[in-house]
Scaffold this active site. Structure first.
Site, PDB file in Angstrom:
ATOM      1  NE  ARG A   1      -3.859   0.194   0.597  1.00  0.00           N
ATOM      2  CZ  ARG A   1      -4.888   0.131   1.309  1.00  0.00           C
ATOM      3  NH1 ARG A   1      -5.333  -0.951   1.924  1.00  0.00           N
ATOM      4  NH2 ARG A   1      -5.456   1.200   1.381  1.00  0.00           N
TER       5      ARG A   1
ATOM      6  CD  GLU B   1      -2.293   3.364  -5.100  1.00  0.00           C
ATOM      7  OE1 GLU B   1      -1.196   3.223  -5.064  1.00  0.00           O
ATOM      8  OE2 GLU B   1      -3.169   2.346  -5.303  1.00  0.00           O
TER       9      GLU B   1
ATOM     10  CG  HIS C   1      -2.793  -0.818  -7.077  1.00  0.00           C
ATOM     11  ND1 HIS C   1      -2.685   0.204  -5.590  1.00  0.00           N
ATOM     12  CD2 HIS C   1      -3.071  -1.935  -6.571  1.00  0.00           C
ATOM     13  CE1 HIS C   1      -2.873  -0.964  -4.540  1.00  0.00           C
ATOM     14  NE2 HIS C   1      -3.296  -2.087  -5.183  1.00  0.00           N
TER      15      HIS C   1
ATOM     16  CG  ASP D   1       1.608  -2.102  -8.588  1.00  0.00           C
ATOM     17  OD1 ASP D   1       1.591  -1.838  -9.389  1.00  0.00           O
ATOM     18  OD2 ASP D   1       0.696  -3.161  -7.832  1.00  0.00           O
TER      19      ASP D   1
END
Ligand code: NAD
Length: 329
Positions: A234, A263, A295, A258
């Site tokens: 996260r 985000e 992500h 990621d």
């Protein structure tokens, strides 16, 4: 029985159609996030299933679902922080999630990015883009000569540990809880030892107060300057500002990200030609040996199928008056 699925992507449709046919249930779909503007679409349905990055914007949503006679709110994601659980409970909605749709999906992402970083592929790509085809300075390291440090050896981190072990790497792990079942493939150490020894630091904790900014200035200073870092957990697990500084000061050699703070602004949007407001993201984008992905750790054939099937199975069970398999307490 009629179920409405929100925020459906094209790649989910084959799994949705197959589930609907198998279960003889009508499943309608839309491309909207669940919000006070779109909750009305659920009127006339027996159940709803959502997936979204933006939090449900108003308590009115839960009241309306209750008014429509809906008894559940299914998420086809593991995370459920977009839902106001007390508001859902106050309106007799059973919230469900899909806690483990495919630990392999994210573990294999870590594996893929590890190889990209230890083979210096980003740097070779950057050289090749301007016709510089020299090797100098970019010798790779073979995986079995490296120490992998996994922070958060749960479902995903434990799966990654098994994959790295199978490739001959030495695997260290740090977790709040030790799992005896993993002790054949990894050695538990404290966080400081892990950061000092690891050639690849691979983050897989769930997000909680203890893992928020788990890596910040002091932790980056402990890492080897030759080490690489992967975060597919996260965003807030890394203090992004401290990461930008650490990279500028060459405290680590490469990073694959990621999940990053803020985000929601860009994940799964085409922002070609647009200005990105998140300044730390923009700074990171310019860095060499920095890989940013939107992500996508979860985004595999197996995971998408499981997210659809498991969320719809639970919705159906609740609508039929049964017990959900994955209620969020
Ligand atoms: P999990 O709950 O099975 O495992 C998390 C582990 O982290 C647990 O063993 C827990 O004890 C440990 N942990 C928590 N706080 C810690 C801390 N401060 N220090 C050390 N260990 C700590 O979770 P999971 O299903 O393996 O998911 C791991 C992470 O991956 C989550 O953050 C999840 O949101 C994320 N995730 C990302 C994607 C993606 O697409 N990138 C997809 C799914 C899940």
């Amino acid at each position: 029985m009629k179920i409405l699925m929100y925020s459906v992507r094209d790649d989910e449709m084959p799994a949705i159609n197959a589930w609907a046919k198998r279960n003889q249930v009508t499943v309608a779909t839309n491309q909207e996030d669940m919000s006070s503007q779109t909750v009305g679409l659920a009127q006339g349905y027996d159940g709803v299933v959502i997936v979204q990055h933006a939090a449900i914007d108003s308590a009115v949503v839960y009241q309306k679902l209750h008014e429509y006679g809906i008894k559940q709110l299914g998420l086809r994601s593991a995370g459920y922080d977009v839902v106001d659980l007390p508001a859902a409970k106050a309106n007799d909605l059973i919230v469900t999630n899909v806690p483990a749709y495919s630990p392999r999906s994210v573990a294999e992402y870590s594996l893929a990015q590890t190889f990209r970083l230890i083979r210096n592929l980003e740097l070779f790509d950057a050289r090749g883009a301007h016709q510089d085809f020299r090797w100098g300075g970019l010798i790779a390291h073979e995986i079995h000569t490296l120490t992998i440090g996994i922070i958060g050896a749960g479902r995903i981190g434990g799966t990654a540990a098994r994959l790295f072990h199978a490739l001959g790497a030495t695997v260290l792990a740090n977790d709040l809880v030790e799992n005896d079942d993993l002790k054949d493939v990894l050695t538990y150490v404290d966080k400081e030892t892990l950061l000092k020894k690891a050639d690849v630091v691979d983050l897989h904790p769930d997000l909680n107060p203890s893992s928020t900014h788990l890596l910040s200035t002091a932790e980056f200073q402990l890492m080897k300057p030759s080490a690489v870092l992967i975060n597919a957990s996260r965003g807030p697990v890394i203090d992004t500002k401290a990461l930008v500084t650490a990279l500028k000061e060459k405290q680590l050699a490469g990073v694959a990200i990621d999940a990053i703070e803020g985000e929601q602004e860009f994940n799964n949007f085409d922002l070609t030609g647009k200005t990105i407001k998140n300044q730390q993201f923009v700074e990171l984008q310019k860095m060499p040996n920095l890989i940013l992905t939107p992500h996508i750790g979860f985004y595999t054939n197996v995971a998408v199928q499981n997210m659809v099937d498991i969320s719809l199975d639970d919705a159906k069970k609740i609508i039929e008056g049964g017990q959900a398999t994955h209620p969020v307490e």
